[in-house]
Design a protein around this motif. Sequence first.
Motif, short mmCIF file in Angstrom:
data_model
loop_
_atom_site.label_atom_id
_atom_site.label_comp_id
_atom_site.label_asym_id
_atom_site.label_seq_id
_atom_site.Cartn_x
_atom_site.Cartn_y
_atom_site.Cartn_z
N ALA A 159 25.99 -3.32 186.45
CA ALA A 159 25.23 -2.31 185.71
C ALA A 159 24.49 -2.89 184.51
O ALA A 159 24.92 -3.88 183.91
N THR A 160 23.39 -2.25 184.14
CA THR A 160 22.76 -2.45 182.85
C THR A 160 23.51 -1.58 181.84
O THR A 160 23.85 -0.44 182.14
N VAL A 161 23.79 -2.14 180.65
CA VAL A 161 24.50 -1.37 179.63
C VAL A 161 23.60 -1.25 178.40
O VAL A 161 23.04 -2.25 177.93
N THR A 162 23.45 -0.04 177.90
CA THR A 162 22.69 0.18 176.67
C THR A 162 23.53 1.03 175.73
O THR A 162 24.61 1.50 176.09
N ASP A 163 23.04 1.22 174.50
CA ASP A 163 23.77 2.04 173.53
C ASP A 163 22.76 2.81 172.69
O ASP A 163 21.55 2.68 172.91
N VAL A 164 23.27 3.60 171.74
CA VAL A 164 22.37 4.43 170.94
C VAL A 164 22.63 4.26 169.44
O VAL A 164 22.18 5.09 168.63
N ALA A 165 23.34 3.18 169.06
CA ALA A 165 23.70 3.01 167.65
C ALA A 165 22.46 2.71 166.81
O ALA A 165 21.50 2.12 167.28
N SER A 166 22.51 3.09 165.53
CA SER A 166 21.32 3.01 164.68
C SER A 166 21.11 1.63 164.07
O SER A 166 20.13 1.42 163.38
N VAL A 167 22.02 0.70 164.28
CA VAL A 167 21.84 -0.68 163.83
C VAL A 167 22.11 -1.58 165.03
O VAL A 167 23.05 -1.34 165.79
N ALA A 199 15.99 -7.17 167.77
CA ALA A 199 17.05 -6.47 167.05
C ALA A 199 16.93 -6.67 165.54
O ALA A 199 17.07 -5.73 164.75
N GLN A 200 16.67 -7.90 165.12
CA GLN A 200 16.60 -8.18 163.69
C GLN A 200 15.42 -7.44 163.04
O GLN A 200 15.53 -6.91 161.93
N ASP A 201 14.28 -7.40 163.77
CA ASP A 201 13.13 -6.66 163.24
C ASP A 201 13.46 -5.17 163.12
O ASP A 201 13.07 -4.51 162.14
N HIS A 202 14.15 -4.64 164.14
CA HIS A 202 14.55 -3.24 164.08
C HIS A 202 15.42 -2.96 162.85
O HIS A 202 15.21 -2.01 162.11
N VAL A 242 14.60 -0.35 159.86
CA VAL A 242 15.34 0.87 159.51
C VAL A 242 15.95 0.76 158.10
O VAL A 242 16.15 1.77 157.43
N ALA A 243 16.20 -0.48 157.65
CA ALA A 243 16.64 -0.63 156.25
C ALA A 243 15.58 -0.05 155.32
O ALA A 243 15.90 0.71 154.40
N LEU A 244 14.31 -0.38 155.58
CA LEU A 244 13.23 0.06 154.68
C LEU A 244 12.82 1.51 154.90
O LEU A 244 12.50 2.21 153.93
N ILE A 245 12.80 1.96 156.15
CA ILE A 245 12.26 3.31 156.39
C ILE A 245 13.34 4.38 156.42
O ILE A 245 13.02 5.56 156.37
N SER A 246 14.60 3.98 156.48
CA SER A 246 15.66 4.99 156.59
C SER A 246 16.78 4.77 155.58
O SER A 246 17.15 5.69 154.84
N HIS A 247 17.34 3.55 155.51
CA HIS A 247 18.54 3.35 154.71
C HIS A 247 18.24 3.29 153.22
O HIS A 247 18.95 3.90 152.41
N VAL A 248 17.19 2.56 152.82
CA VAL A 248 16.82 2.52 151.40
C VAL A 248 16.37 3.90 150.90
O VAL A 248 16.80 4.33 149.82
N ILE A 279 5.47 -4.35 155.09
CA ILE A 279 6.16 -4.05 156.35
C ILE A 279 5.15 -4.14 157.51
O ILE A 279 3.97 -3.87 157.34
N GLY A 280 5.63 -4.51 158.71
CA GLY A 280 4.76 -4.61 159.87
C GLY A 280 4.42 -3.26 160.47
O GLY A 280 5.11 -2.27 160.23
N ASP A 281 3.35 -3.22 161.27
CA ASP A 281 2.92 -1.97 161.89
C ASP A 281 3.98 -1.35 162.80
O ASP A 281 4.21 -0.14 162.75
N PRO A 282 4.64 -2.15 163.68
CA PRO A 282 5.64 -1.51 164.56
C PRO A 282 6.77 -0.90 163.74
O PRO A 282 7.26 0.18 164.05
N ALA A 283 7.16 -1.58 162.66
CA ALA A 283 8.27 -1.09 161.84
C ALA A 283 7.89 0.21 161.15
O ALA A 283 8.64 1.19 161.18
#
Lengths: 382, 382
Positions: A91-99, A188-191, A195-201, B216-220
Amino acid sequence: VSLDPAAAGVLGTVRIVGTGLLGTSIALGLRSLGVEVVLSDPSPTALALARDVGAGQPDRGDRPVSLVVVGAPPDVTAQVVVTELAEHPEATVTDVASVKGGIAAAVRAAGGDVSRYVGGHPMAGRERSGPVAARADLFLGRPWVVCPSESAGPGDLPVDLSGGVPARVETVRRLATALGATPVLMAAQDHDEAVALISHVPQIAASLVAARLVKIGDPAVGLAGQGLRDVTRIADSDPALWAQILAANATPVRRALRDLRADLDAVIDALAALGEPADAAIGARAALARIVAEGRSGRERIPGKHGEPLTVYEVVTTLVPDRPGQLARLFDDIGEAGINVEEFALEHAPGQKVGLAGVSVLPAARAALEHALAERGWHVVA
Amino acid sequence: VSLDPAAAGVLGTVRIVGTGLLGTSIALGLRSLGVEVVLSDPSPTALALARDVGAGQPDRGDRPVSLVVVGAPPDVTAQVVVTELAEHPEATVTDVASVKGGIAAAVRAAGGDVSRYVGGHPMAGRERSGPVAARADLFLGRPWVVCPSESAGPGDLPVDLSGGVPARVETVRRLATALGATPVLMAAQDHDEAVALISHVPQIAASLVAARLVKIGDPAVGLAGQGLRDVTRIADSDPALWAQILAANATPVRRALRDLRADLDAVIDALAALGEPADAAIGARAALARIVAEGRSGRERIPGKHGEPLTVYEVVTTLVPDRPGQLARLFDDIGEAGINVEEFALEHAPGQKVGLAGVSVLPAARAALEHALAERGWHVVA
């Protein structure tokens, strides 16, 4: 914007591990598209609730699954992903965690088959949690980040699509598309930095501003306007959940907060310098203006609706009596005039039984809207 | 909510010094109530524009004035107040600057007759400035803080109204009432500390969060949602004006920002500790949760509409096609069902030609609204 049966048609049997809000919403959406869904949750109650709302049957392990979606809490997601990879070797395995970065690293460190793990982050949620709050259409129109686990570093993506997307990445993209979301491929690192800049901060900033109000007097807080309400809206959040989210993304969030603190120190120093001789005070005003100007530049980077560059709308404000039917009348009148509303906000002034409705339209439509409203008896104030 | 001719009737001749947005708006409102208004501005152009939009005639000094309203820029307000007190020895003098303590102190230091100066701060404005943007009804339903200059310290107010309000304070209260605003009596220092917390600190926080987006980049940035938009909305502000405002309220703002920085340092330290052994990490999660919890407590202090305690509304979200007339249809349907909309927000998902409308209603009305919308063919999603 709708669920996409064509994308769902190729998914095969999907196993949902963790029947909380997100897992159950995914299950409901897939079921509505005719996808076979089996469920698993360590809590018998959560599992039974998910089954009762129509999310599918508990997994008896009697059929092979092609896709596993892990909807576990963030702090156990990696461990559950590793288990699922081992128990479902095709199987392919994915998740939905925010980090995402920490999970991929933990899966790799535990010897999980990362070639079959594709991280995911559907950017949707609601105030309520649990399977009963789930909705088949929770993801409609939302971004759904897809992070191939091979790409641990920044700049690995976008994937070269000329040769096609790897099959397991394509599977997770199809999952997102099936549920009406917009898949966004990112490392993953870009994500996590995003989210650090657009959500967590922003979350931390909102909490810090709101925390200043704990001891404020009633007359003072009575002066609060829409600006304070907007800045602090997301401060109304679950402390335990946010402690977990912030902890999972500690390094990117800490880095961004240290940059923010440097700017904050500059503001505090400038305010202190205003008591000094004139030269220092002039430099201090310039420093304050610089911070506000940088904020304005950053604000301009946020895209507007439909992902297009931010359009500066013009706001026409009108008084609205606080009675049922008045907003209907307002929008009737706007619709009759053939004007499209881009954004809308309703605000109430303290002590007054009337609302201020801010109708945002394209600059070219402003005059027509003002005219149409005045003609129909509305009190346009700004 | 309306202009109040009875309150205006006793004002006498009013002199407006500084015909910018606020001064001209006050003049227009008073003129519409039949009050005699004379104008003054160091800029002949601004003065002529104010006259041309109907704000009154330039002051020829040929009649006594009973009330002077100083609408000068904040950094020259005190000096203009002192001049007006001297030139109009019978008149009450007020102003509209957004910071009050410094002005009262400067007037006193310059030997001005503080017994005739009553500070004011109408909490209204708009994106545009200057006399042409002025509106007679700019202040409708807004708080208008009135600061008697005798009360320099905190706790002097509320004034004991059993013996009546001092006559000159009453005059400024009537000015506010005449223009449809809600007068709020406060000591100058209390006002300045309040606006530091409800206006100046949120402004700085919004700017600091938005400044992080410059690189920040466009995708982010494409992942940005309503949370980021709300937190940074007021970052779209004029740097020069804000440098002046922050400088004028330097001490209260600096004090609040130092408290905020202490909390921020605690967050940064907690995030750093998460790389340490398990015990430190547990304490770190508790520290993060504490900050978020304090923010939630502070957020609960902000009053809701009509100045009543904040009601927790329930939000019903529905999809709205992005075409003229759709919002009218939505509000028609809500109005037909007899449901009162408390708050409303329209949001657009990136890449999608459809909006998400969040309709906030009292908890008791939620089920009826969901039923009414579904019955009328709306796609309720949350």
